[in-house]
Enzyme design. Structure first.
Site, PDB file in Angstrom:
ATOM      1  N   SER A 122     -80.477 -14.334  90.475  1.00 23.03           N
ATOM      2  CA  SER A 122     -81.399 -15.243  91.161  1.00 23.03           C
ATOM      3  C   SER A 122     -80.723 -16.498  91.681  1.00 23.03           C
ATOM      4  CB  SER A 122     -82.485 -15.660  90.155  1.00 23.03           C
ATOM      5  OG  SER A 122     -83.190 -16.785  90.632  1.00 23.03           O
ATOM      6  N   GLU A 124     -81.955 -19.238  91.376  1.00 23.12           N
ATOM      7  CA  GLU A 124     -82.185 -20.277  90.363  1.00 23.12           C
ATOM      8  C   GLU A 124     -80.883 -20.607  89.626  1.00 23.12           C
ATOM      9  OE1 GLU A 124     -85.273 -22.439  90.267  1.00 23.12           O
ATOM     10  OE2 GLU A 124     -84.529 -22.374  88.227  1.00 23.12           O
ATOM     11  N   TYR A 146     -84.905 -20.444  82.268  1.00 27.35           N
ATOM     12  CA  TYR A 146     -84.886 -19.200  83.060  1.00 27.35           C
ATOM     13  C   TYR A 146     -83.558 -19.076  83.806  1.00 27.35           C
ATOM     14  CZ  TYR A 146     -85.771 -16.155  87.086  1.00 27.35           C
ATOM     15  OH  TYR A 146     -85.669 -15.178  88.046  1.00 27.35           O
TER      16      TYR A 146
HETATM   17  P1  NAP Z   1     -92.535 -10.135  88.479  1.00 26.09           P
HETATM   18  O1  NAP Z   1     -93.536  -9.825  89.533  1.00 26.09           O
HETATM   19  O2  NAP Z   1     -92.794 -11.240  87.525  1.00 26.09           O
HETATM   20  O3  NAP Z   1     -92.290  -8.780  87.642  1.00 26.09           O
HETATM   21  C1  NAP Z   1     -91.610  -8.782  86.411  1.00 26.09           C
HETATM   22  C2  NAP Z   1     -91.630  -7.381  85.820  1.00 26.09           C
HETATM   23  O4  NAP Z   1     -90.902  -7.391  84.584  1.00 26.09           O
HETATM   24  C3  NAP Z   1     -93.048  -6.862  85.487  1.00 26.09           C
HETATM   25  O5  NAP Z   1     -93.108  -5.507  85.841  1.00 26.09           O
HETATM   26  C4  NAP Z   1     -93.115  -7.031  83.967  1.00 26.09           C
HETATM   27  O6  NAP Z   1     -93.989  -6.129  83.345  1.00 26.09           O
HETATM   28  C5  NAP Z   1     -91.684  -6.690  83.599  1.00 26.09           C
HETATM   29  N1  NAP Z   1     -91.306  -7.135  82.259  1.00 26.09           N
HETATM   30  C6  NAP Z   1     -91.333  -8.399  81.776  1.00 26.09           C
HETATM   31  N2  NAP Z   1     -90.909  -8.425  80.510  1.00 26.09           N
HETATM   32  C7  NAP Z   1     -90.608  -7.138  80.167  1.00 26.09           C
HETATM   33  C8  NAP Z   1     -90.135  -6.500  78.981  1.00 26.09           C
HETATM   34  N3  NAP Z   1     -89.885  -7.184  77.882  1.00 26.09           N
HETATM   35  N4  NAP Z   1     -89.928  -5.160  79.006  1.00 26.09           N
HETATM   36  C9  NAP Z   1     -90.185  -4.433  80.110  1.00 26.09           C
HETATM   37  N5  NAP Z   1     -90.646  -4.976  81.246  1.00 26.09           N
HETATM   38  C10 NAP Z   1     -90.863  -6.307  81.274  1.00 26.09           C
HETATM   39  O7  NAP Z   1     -91.097 -10.428  89.147  1.00 26.09           O
HETATM   40  P2  NAP Z   1     -90.566 -10.105  90.637  1.00 26.09           P
HETATM   41  O8  NAP Z   1     -90.909 -11.248  91.520  1.00 26.09           O
HETATM   42  O9  NAP Z   1     -90.931  -8.726  91.021  1.00 26.09           O
HETATM   43  O10 NAP Z   1     -88.997 -10.203  90.405  1.00 26.09           O
HETATM   44  C11 NAP Z   1     -88.238  -9.054  89.992  1.00 26.09           C
HETATM   45  C12 NAP Z   1     -86.936  -9.518  89.372  1.00 26.09           C
HETATM   46  O11 NAP Z   1     -86.181 -10.271  90.311  1.00 26.09           O
HETATM   47  C13 NAP Z   1     -87.097 -10.435  88.149  1.00 26.09           C
HETATM   48  O12 NAP Z   1     -86.033 -10.159  87.274  1.00 26.09           O
HETATM   49  C14 NAP Z   1     -86.951 -11.825  88.725  1.00 26.09           C
HETATM   50  O13 NAP Z   1     -86.522 -12.722  87.739  1.00 26.09           O
HETATM   51  C15 NAP Z   1     -85.895 -11.560  89.791  1.00 26.09           C
HETATM   52  N6  NAP Z   1     -85.901 -12.461  90.944  1.00 26.09           N
HETATM   53  C16 NAP Z   1     -87.061 -12.648  91.643  1.00 26.09           C
HETATM   54  C17 NAP Z   1     -87.044 -13.439  92.768  1.00 26.09           C
HETATM   55  C18 NAP Z   1     -88.303 -13.672  93.579  1.00 26.09           C
HETATM   56  O14 NAP Z   1     -88.318 -14.611  94.382  1.00 26.09           O
HETATM   57  N7  NAP Z   1     -89.329 -12.844  93.425  1.00 26.09           N
HETATM   58  C19 NAP Z   1     -85.841 -14.034  93.202  1.00 26.09           C
HETATM   59  C20 NAP Z   1     -84.684 -13.787  92.470  1.00 26.09           C
HETATM   60  C21 NAP Z   1     -84.713 -12.978  91.349  1.00 26.09           C
HETATM   61  P3  NAP Z   1     -95.539  -6.495  83.066  1.00 26.09           P
HETATM   62  O15 NAP Z   1     -96.269  -6.085  84.324  1.00 26.09           O
HETATM   63  O16 NAP Z   1     -95.862  -5.659  81.886  1.00 26.09           O
HETATM   64  O17 NAP Z   1     -95.627  -7.967  82.826  1.00 26.09           O
HETATM   65  N1  GDD Z   2     -95.372 -22.602  90.713  1.00 24.56           N
HETATM   66  C1  GDD Z   2     -95.630 -23.785  91.286  1.00 24.56           C
HETATM   67  N2  GDD Z   2     -96.896 -24.311  91.222  1.00 24.56           N
HETATM   68  N3  GDD Z   2     -94.619 -24.417  91.932  1.00 24.56           N
HETATM   69  C2  GDD Z   2     -94.904 -25.581  92.536  1.00 24.56           C
HETATM   70  C3  GDD Z   2     -96.184 -26.168  92.515  1.00 24.56           C
HETATM   71  C4  GDD Z   2     -97.232 -25.496  91.819  1.00 24.56           C
HETATM   72  O1  GDD Z   2     -98.359 -25.942  91.751  1.00 24.56           O
HETATM   73  N4  GDD Z   2     -96.129 -27.321  93.223  1.00 24.56           N
HETATM   74  C5  GDD Z   2     -94.893 -27.467  93.676  1.00 24.56           C
HETATM   75  N5  GDD Z   2     -94.125 -26.419  93.262  1.00 24.56           N
HETATM   76  C6  GDD Z   2     -92.677 -26.240  93.517  1.00 24.56           C
HETATM   77  C7  GDD Z   2     -91.868 -26.022  92.243  1.00 24.56           C
HETATM   78  O2  GDD Z   2     -91.631 -27.266  91.576  1.00 24.56           O
HETATM   79  C8  GDD Z   2     -90.612 -25.389  92.838  1.00 24.56           C
HETATM   80  O3  GDD Z   2     -89.711 -26.391  93.254  1.00 24.56           O
HETATM   81  C9  GDD Z   2     -91.129 -24.628  94.062  1.00 24.56           C
HETATM   82  O4  GDD Z   2     -92.477 -25.095  94.282  1.00 24.56           O
HETATM   83  C10 GDD Z   2     -91.140 -23.107  93.922  1.00 24.56           C
HETATM   84  O5  GDD Z   2     -91.780 -22.764  92.705  1.00 24.56           O
HETATM   85  P1  GDD Z   2     -92.158 -21.226  92.342  1.00 24.56           P
HETATM   86  O6  GDD Z   2     -92.924 -20.616  93.435  1.00 24.56           O
HETATM   87  O7  GDD Z   2     -92.769 -21.258  90.985  1.00 24.56           O
HETATM   88  O8  GDD Z   2     -90.745 -20.483  92.344  1.00 24.56           O
HETATM   89  P2  GDD Z   2     -89.323 -20.873  91.738  1.00 24.56           P
HETATM   90  O9  GDD Z   2     -88.432 -21.267  92.876  1.00 24.56           O
HETATM   91  O10 GDD Z   2     -89.435 -21.802  90.597  1.00 24.56           O
HETATM   92  O11 GDD Z   2     -88.828 -19.479  91.141  1.00 24.56           O
HETATM   93  C11 GDD Z   2     -88.949 -18.271  91.886  1.00 24.56           C
HETATM   94  O12 GDD Z   2     -87.785 -18.047  92.649  1.00 24.56           O
HETATM   95  C12 GDD Z   2     -86.593 -17.800  91.890  1.00 24.56           C
HETATM   96  C13 GDD Z   2     -85.454 -17.614  92.894  1.00 24.56           C
HETATM   97  O13 GDD Z   2     -84.992 -18.844  93.344  1.00 24.56           O
HETATM   98  C14 GDD Z   2     -89.211 -17.125  90.893  1.00 24.56           C
HETATM   99  O14 GDD Z   2     -89.543 -15.969  91.601  1.00 24.56           O
HETATM  100  C15 GDD Z   2     -87.989 -16.833  90.056  1.00 24.56           C
HETATM  101  O15 GDD Z   2     -88.221 -15.659  89.264  1.00 24.56           O
HETATM  102  C16 GDD Z   2     -86.809 -16.590  91.019  1.00 24.56           C
HETATM  103  O16 GDD Z   2     -85.637 -16.279  90.311  1.00 24.56           O
END
Ligand code: NAP
Ligand code: GDD
Length: 318
Positions: A122, A124, A146
């Site tokens: 990520s 992050e 995280y």
């Molecule tokens: P998400 O919607 O939160 O999905 C997370 C998945 O992980 C769900 O299917 C959840 O299952 C499963 N899970 C959590 N804990 C588990 C455990 N102990 N054993 C088995 N399964 C478990 O996340 P996403 O947005 O699809 O992201 C997918 C991956 O990419 C994550 O690793 C996230 O950290 C990473 N990532 C995401 C982003 C982004 O912007 N979306 C960016 C960079 C990296 P349940 O349905 O049972 O909760």
């Molecule tokens: N969630 C949330 N809720 N975020 C807020 C809010 C609010 O009400 N107001 C402002 N923000 C700002 C957060 O402080 C952050 O800077 C930004 O919006 C994005 O927040 P999120 O959408 O929660 O995502 P994230 O960037 O913290 O994390 C996501 O992206 C990562 C990759 O960079 C997640 O998907 C992580 O799993 C992923 O790795």
């Protein structure tokens, strides 16, 4: 070809499963035991995939699921993925998001070492960014439990590649969103709020830091990059991003504008959503993935917001 996907019930898992099915893969998805099923995002493909029960906290269950399926490709997408929860549950986040990767890698090493492995790393990990834009060589400086856990997951993947010769890659993906995004993430919180306000179901959206900037792309485009990375002859890590950053304020402005409303009349600042340590700016350079994998962003920022608002309007209208 057989693919094994952890996190299949999540946003990315559901798009990736669709992509793999369209390419003719047999898809195995890992689900964890729950008292009620949580398969909304995969309901439309439920009869075309095989679900296996396992948990990232349980080594034996992972090994057994792999031994049963013997996949060619493994996509480790499961994690505790919500950054604020990682301050509330830092140890559990480390177990799921960090050590869970080692459990997966050990299961692969001992069960199916020829399989190709993808780790969901990520942006992050860049946290308090050390240079802009961020690329594959930018130093990590995680700012949340995280981010720290993901950094461990990233390096243990590199280590298993170098120690055991596993075909293991990490995709350093920047934020990617969609109508299937969890409701607590800021983009979906906004589009869901916009839809509810437009339909008269709510009057405001309470948000934290409006100045935070993210490089937001569409999840459907990003799972294609995951697949391309795994097909690469040489296992290497790639940044996947759009190369453009927007603020939370910009996102809200555009989302409200799609339904003819002015965001300033509805967004309320709320300290409760501020973070103990913020990531102010993430902006990726996808040059290497574009050049070496032929990957390209297909869905624009504005189009993605429109898709999300429309989907939320539809959901609340029925
Ligand atoms: P998400 O919607 O939160 O999905 C997370 C998945 O992980 C769900 O299917 C959840 O299952 C499963 N899970 C959590 N804990 C588990 C455990 N102990 N054993 C088995 N399964 C478990 O996340 P996403 O947005 O699809 O992201 C997918 C991956 O990419 C994550 O690793 C996230 O950290 C990473 N990532 C995401 C982003 C982004 O912007 N979306 C960016 C960079 C990296 P349940 O349905 O049972 O909760
Ligand atoms: N969630 C949330 N809720 N975020 C807020 C809010 C609010 O009400 N107001 C402002 N923000 C700002 C957060 O402080 C952050 O800077 C930004 O919006 C994005 O927040 P999120 O959408 O929660 O995502 P994230 O960037 O913290 O994390 C996501 O992206 C990562 C990759 O960079 C997640 O998907 C992580 O799993 C992923 O790795």
């Amino acid at each position: 070809m057989k693919a094994f996907v952890t996190g299949i019930t999540g946003q990315d898992g559901s798009y990736l499963a669709e992509l793999l099915l369209s390419k003719g893969y047999k898809v195995y998805g890992v689900v964890r035991r729950s008292s009620s099923e949580n398969y909304d995002r995969i309901a439309h493909i439920r009869d075309r995939i095989q679900l296996l029960q396992a948990d990232l906290l349980d080594q034996v269950s992972l090994s057994q699921a792999l031994a049963y399926s013997m996949p060619d490709e493994i996509y480790n997408l499961a994690a505790q993925s919500f950054v604020p929860t990682s301050w509330a549950q830092p140890v559990l986040t480390a177990e799921f998001t960090g050590t869970g990767v080692t459990r997966m890698l050990e299961a692969v090493r001992t069960t199916c070492p020829k399989a190709k492995f993808y780790q969901a790393s990520s942006s992050e990990m860049f946290g308090k960014v050390q240079e802009t834009p961020q690329n594959e060589l930018t130093r990590f400086y995680p700012r949340s439990p995280y981010g720290v856990a993901k950094t461990y997951g990233h390096y243990i993947t590199v280590n298993y590649r170098e120690s055991y010769g596993l075909h293991a890659v990490s995709g350093i993906l920047f934020n990617h969103e969609s109508p299937r995004r969890g409701l607590e993430f800021v983009t979906r919180k906004i589009t869901n709020g916009v839809a509810r306000i437009k339909l008269g179901l709510d009057r405001e959206i309470r948000l934290g830091n409006l100045d935070a900037k993210r490089d937001w792309g569409f999840a459907g485009d990003y799972v294609k990059a995951m697949w391309l990375m795994v097909q690469n002859q040489k296992p290497t890590d790639y940044v996947v991003a759009t190369g453009v950053a927007h603020s939370v304020r910009d996102f809200a402005k555009i989302a409200f504008a799609t339904v003819g409303l002015n965001w300033e009349n509805f967004v309320v600042s709320d300290q409760a959503f501020m973070r103990p340590a913020e990531v102010e700016l993430l902006l990726g350079n996808p040059g290497r993935a574009e050049k070496e994998l032929g990957w390209k962003q297909e869905t624009s920022f504005e189009k993605m917001i429109e898709l999300m608002v429309q989907a939320d309007l539809k959901r609340h209208s029925v």
